[in-house]
Design an enzyme around this catalytic site. Structure first.
Site, short mmCIF file in Angstrom:
data_model
loop_
_atom_site.label_atom_id
_atom_site.label_comp_id
_atom_site.label_asym_id
_atom_site.label_seq_id
_atom_site.Cartn_x
_atom_site.Cartn_y
_atom_site.Cartn_z
N HIS A 1 7.25 1.74 -8.62
CA HIS A 1 6.85 0.39 -8.84
C HIS A 1 5.62 -0.04 -8.03
CE1 HIS A 1 9.88 -0.01 -5.83
NE2 HIS A 1 9.30 -1.03 -5.41
N HIS B 1 3.51 -3.41 -6.22
CA HIS B 1 3.65 -4.64 -5.67
C HIS B 1 2.26 -5.36 -5.98
CE1 HIS B 1 7.50 -3.98 -3.22
NE2 HIS B 1 6.97 -2.88 -3.43
#
Length: 208
Positions: free
Chosen positions: A152, A154
């Site tokens: 993922h 940020h």
């Protein structure tokens, strides 16, 4: 696939536990060498996928806690949600819908699709939070602070003088152009060459 409300409910239940916090030594039950080890076997990877918080969101598994407002964006490849433990207002995560334990295990096409959405999503977040800048961050591996072992990205909105990173106040030392630096550059170039060569051989074998 379940509704966004059901998917985001799973994230809330896992990232906002009601029990006691785990000890620092356990690091949320995930091996510290998870991404430093060699590639996982297919069976091992499948097991991690079954237990993955983000994968449970995508599969629509619940408990049903109402956090549907966390979702900001979704397409065929990825979704973007607000981080439930934000470093700043609007801190968000871009998450691929397919399970990849870390960045170096993620296909370039998926990384490209995620990064392609950064200008669109970050622009909207900055306008909504009155931020004038943002950090784009990937924690790749336990030593780098990765907690959920599903790739993922940020997006962390920033404002002037917010003092978010203590490291920003540290003095940076100029790089010494010496033999050690030259050897480091040579080693990186060699590794890159080996990786590219292996990748080319893999593509050739898949076509044959």
């Amino acid at each position: 696939m379940g509704t966004p409300k059901r998917r985001l409910a799973v994230l809330s239940s896992h990232l906002l536990p009601t029990g006691p916090a785990p000890s620092s030594s356990s690091s949320s039950g995930v091996s510290a060498s998870f991404c430093a080890q060699q590639r996982l076997s297919r069976s091992q990877e499948s097991g991690h996928e079954n237990d993955c918080v983000f994968c449970k969101i995508i599969r629509g598994e619940s408990p049903a806690v109402k956090f549907c407002l966390l979702q900001l964006y979704e397409d065929d490849t990825c979704l973007c949600i607000l981080d439930t433990n934000p470093l700043s207002l609007g801190h968000s995560l871009i998450v691929p819908k397919s399970h990849f334990s870390c960045l170096d295990a993620t296909p370039p096409s998926v990384v490209a699709a995620m990064c392609a959405k950064v200008p669109l999503i970050s622009n909207a977040i900055m306008k909504a939070t009155d931020a004038d800048s943002f950090n784009l961050l990937v924690n790749n591996g336990a030593a780098a602070g990765q907690v959920i072992f599903h790739t993922h990205i940020h997006i962390i909105p920033r404002k002037a003088h917010d003092c978010l990173w203590t490291s920003e106040s540290l003095r940076r030392r100029p790089l010494k152009i010496d033999q050690e630096t030259s050897q480091l550059a040579d080693q990186v170039r060699e590794k890159l060459s080996n990786i590219c060569e292996c990748s080319s051989k893999g593509q050739e074998s898949s076509l044959s």
